[in-house]
Design an enzyme around this catalytic site. Structure first.
Site, PDB file in Angstrom:
ATOM      1  N   TYR A 134       0.824  -1.214   0.000  1.00  0.00           N
ATOM      2  CA  TYR A 134       0.000   0.000   0.000  1.00  0.00           C
ATOM      3  C   TYR A 134       0.858   1.265   0.000  1.00  0.00           C
ATOM      4  CZ  TYR A 134      -3.865  -3.082   1.572  1.00  0.00           C
ATOM      5  OH  TYR A 134      -4.816  -4.067   1.700  1.00  0.00           O
ATOM      6  N   LYS A 184       5.299 -14.366   3.579  1.00  0.00           N
ATOM      7  CA  LYS A 184       5.111 -15.324   2.476  1.00  0.00           C
ATOM      8  C   LYS A 184       6.479 -15.460   1.800  1.00  0.00           C
ATOM      9  CE  LYS A 184       2.726 -17.939  -0.322  1.00  0.00           C
ATOM     10  NZ  LYS A 184       2.238 -19.270   0.107  1.00  0.00           N
ATOM     11  N   ASP A 217      -0.883 -18.026   4.075  1.00  0.00           N
ATOM     12  CA  ASP A 217      -1.954 -18.976   3.733  1.00  0.00           C
ATOM     13  C   ASP A 217      -2.200 -19.942   4.889  1.00  0.00           C
ATOM     14  OD1 ASP A 217       0.647 -19.680   3.089  1.00  0.00           O
ATOM     15  OD2 ASP A 217       0.136 -20.841   1.319  1.00  0.00           O
ATOM     16  N   ASP A 241      -4.183  -6.320   6.686  1.00  0.00           N
ATOM     17  CA  ASP A 241      -5.516  -5.847   6.310  1.00  0.00           C
ATOM     18  C   ASP A 241      -6.451  -7.041   6.095  1.00  0.00           C
ATOM     19  OD1 ASP A 241      -7.599  -4.273   5.480  1.00  0.00           O
ATOM     20  OD2 ASP A 241      -6.695  -3.640   3.595  1.00  0.00           O
ATOM     21  N   ASP A 245      -9.791  -8.768   8.742  1.00  0.00           N
ATOM     22  CA  ASP A 245     -11.199  -9.013   8.407  1.00  0.00           C
ATOM     23  C   ASP A 245     -11.585 -10.440   8.799  1.00  0.00           C
ATOM     24  OD1 ASP A 245     -11.034  -6.483   7.227  1.00  0.00           O
ATOM     25  OD2 ASP A 245     -12.337  -7.045   5.562  1.00  0.00           O
TER      26      ASP A 245
HETATM   27  N1  GGG Z   1     -13.171   2.508   8.766  1.00  0.00           N
HETATM   28  C1  GGG Z   1     -12.227   2.098   7.886  1.00  0.00           C
HETATM   29  C2  GGG Z   1     -12.493   2.296   6.417  1.00  0.00           C
HETATM   30  O1  GGG Z   1     -13.325   3.044   5.961  1.00  0.00           O
HETATM   31  N2  GGG Z   1     -11.709   1.574   5.676  1.00  0.00           N
HETATM   32  C3  GGG Z   1     -11.730   1.637   4.271  1.00  0.00           C
HETATM   33  C4  GGG Z   1     -10.568   0.901   3.730  1.00  0.00           C
HETATM   34  O2  GGG Z   1     -10.723   0.095   2.844  1.00  0.00           O
HETATM   35  N3  GGG Z   1      -9.381   1.176   4.231  1.00  0.00           N
HETATM   36  C5  GGG Z   1      -8.207   0.613   3.725  1.00  0.00           C
HETATM   37  C6  GGG Z   1      -7.280   0.210   4.798  1.00  0.00           C
HETATM   38  O3  GGG Z   1      -7.665   0.081   5.962  1.00  0.00           O
HETATM   39  O4  GGG Z   1      -6.112   0.006   4.493  1.00  0.00           O
END
Ligand code: GGG
Length: 351
Positions: A134, A184, A217, A241, A245
């Site tokens: 990123y 990785k 993985d 990231d 999730d």
């Molecule tokens: N509340 C977090 C939000 O809106 N995230 C959006 C998102 O995709 N952020 C990218 C990241 O966290 O790197």
């Protein structure tokens, strides 16, 4: 003492979860004889459509004039996602050099999960926050020719790895002394082997922490199969990231996972945000789960030294979530965002 908080509700469900959170933080501080002073900033998609930028060019200096920022979410269907994510949250992380993103995940008693056997799950992901995949390096070659070529270059510097690793080891020392580095290095032969080597070096300064290195993985599978075997995880920007999730789902879903973007050991204000995005599919319906945002607020209070207020928020939330009538639809209930927020507030005030 007054906490000066920049509030960025943002897009989609962001304003809804932030509106449920701010009164809880204010009440928690007032119980301790402190005050909360907020500055609401209209940054996000609407501003982008109106003025061509999600936040002002000197947005970071506005945040610097506060003790911390609470951010809801960014993203709306009529603007390319990368414009807003880069124009706001990634932009702030980079401009403020917020080196790490701390993403704790805890299974609260009484909160249902789609994953079996998650009772007692309590882990923290430390995500490197300014580089990796990123970092924004790359470009588009042959654009518009029909042979368009997207180049996205991942950058992993020793400096960024070291500071994320230092924080992760310190956190592991305060918890159970176990740290799992997620890389990785079998398939990617430059950046991730550097991660492995640098983190092992940093580990020598933390002999009481047991370090294991796990391929991403394998970690994804383990997180579902034996999440209680995990305590602190350290990962680069992309893997951190994605895995956060997955970890959120263990605890009941995206509405349960808070985060803190911080520069450890500095007085740079942190930016605290729920891990979830703007959820345009449910935005405006008042049914988003504010838990992740409220917990982000508790992290903010902790980091600013208001531990008693943070504890009061967490305890009130945990007690509130034991009762299904307080659950929002993502948790199988029918409570609204504001009902859950009000229930937490009531619980805190009657304790
Ligand atoms: N509340 C977090 C939000 O809106 N995230 C959006 C998102 O995709 N952020 C990218 C990241 O966290 O790197």
């Amino acid at each position: 003492m007054t906490v000066r908080l920049a509030v960025i509700p943002g897009d989609g469900v962001g304003p809804e979860v932030v509106a449920a959170t701010v009164p809880v933080l204010r009440a928690a501080l007032e119980q301790q004889g402190e005050r909360l002073e907020t500055t609401e900033l209209d940054w996000g998609g609407e501003r982008f459509l109106r003025e061509g930028a999600a936040m002002p060019a000197d947005g970071a200096s506005t945040i610097r004039a506060h003790d911390a920022a609470l951010f809801g979410a960014v993203g709306r269907p009529d603007v390319p996602d990368h414009e807003l994510v880069w124009g706001l949250i990634i932009g702030l992380r980079q401009q403020l050099d917020l080196a790490v993103n701390i993403r704790p995940v805890r299974a609260f008693p009484g909160v249902p999960s789609k994953v079996r056997d998650v009772e007692g799950v309590d882990l923290v992901i430390v995500r490197e926050n300014t580089e990796g995949e990123y970092v924004g390096a790359g470009g588009l070659a042959h654009a518009g020719t029909g042979h368009d070529l997207g180049i996205e270059v991942a950058v992993h510097s020793r400096r960024a790895i070291e500071r994320a690793a230092e924080h992760a080891f310190s956190l592991a020392e305060q918890r159970t002394g176990r740290l799992a580095l997620v890389t990785k290095s079998n398939a990617m032969k430059h950046g991730y082997p550097l991660w492995d080597a640098v983190v092992r070096e940093v580990g020598q300064r933390h002999p009481d922490v047991e370090l294991e290195i796990v391929l991403v993985d394998a970690m994804a599978a383990r997180m579902v199969q034996s999440p209680r075997s995990l305590d602190v995880l350290l990962a680069g920007n992309l893997f951190g990231d994605i895995l956060s999730d997955l970890a959120a789902v263990l605890a009941g879903g995206m509405g349960m996972a808070p985060s803190a973007n911080i520069l450890p050991g500095s007085d740079v204000p942190g930016v605290y945000e729920p891990v979830h995005g703007s959820a345009p599919d449910i935005a405006g319906r008042g049914i988003a789960n504010p838990t992740a945002c409220i917990l982000s607020g508790a992290m903010l209070l902790d980091d600013l030294g208001h531990e008693a207020a943070a504890k009061a928020v967490r305890e009130a939330l945990a007690a509130t979530l034991t009762t299904p009538v307080n659950h929002t639809p993502d948790l199988g209930g029918s409570a609204s965002t504001s009902q859950l927020g009000a229930a937490v507030l009531h619980e805190m005030e009657t304790r």
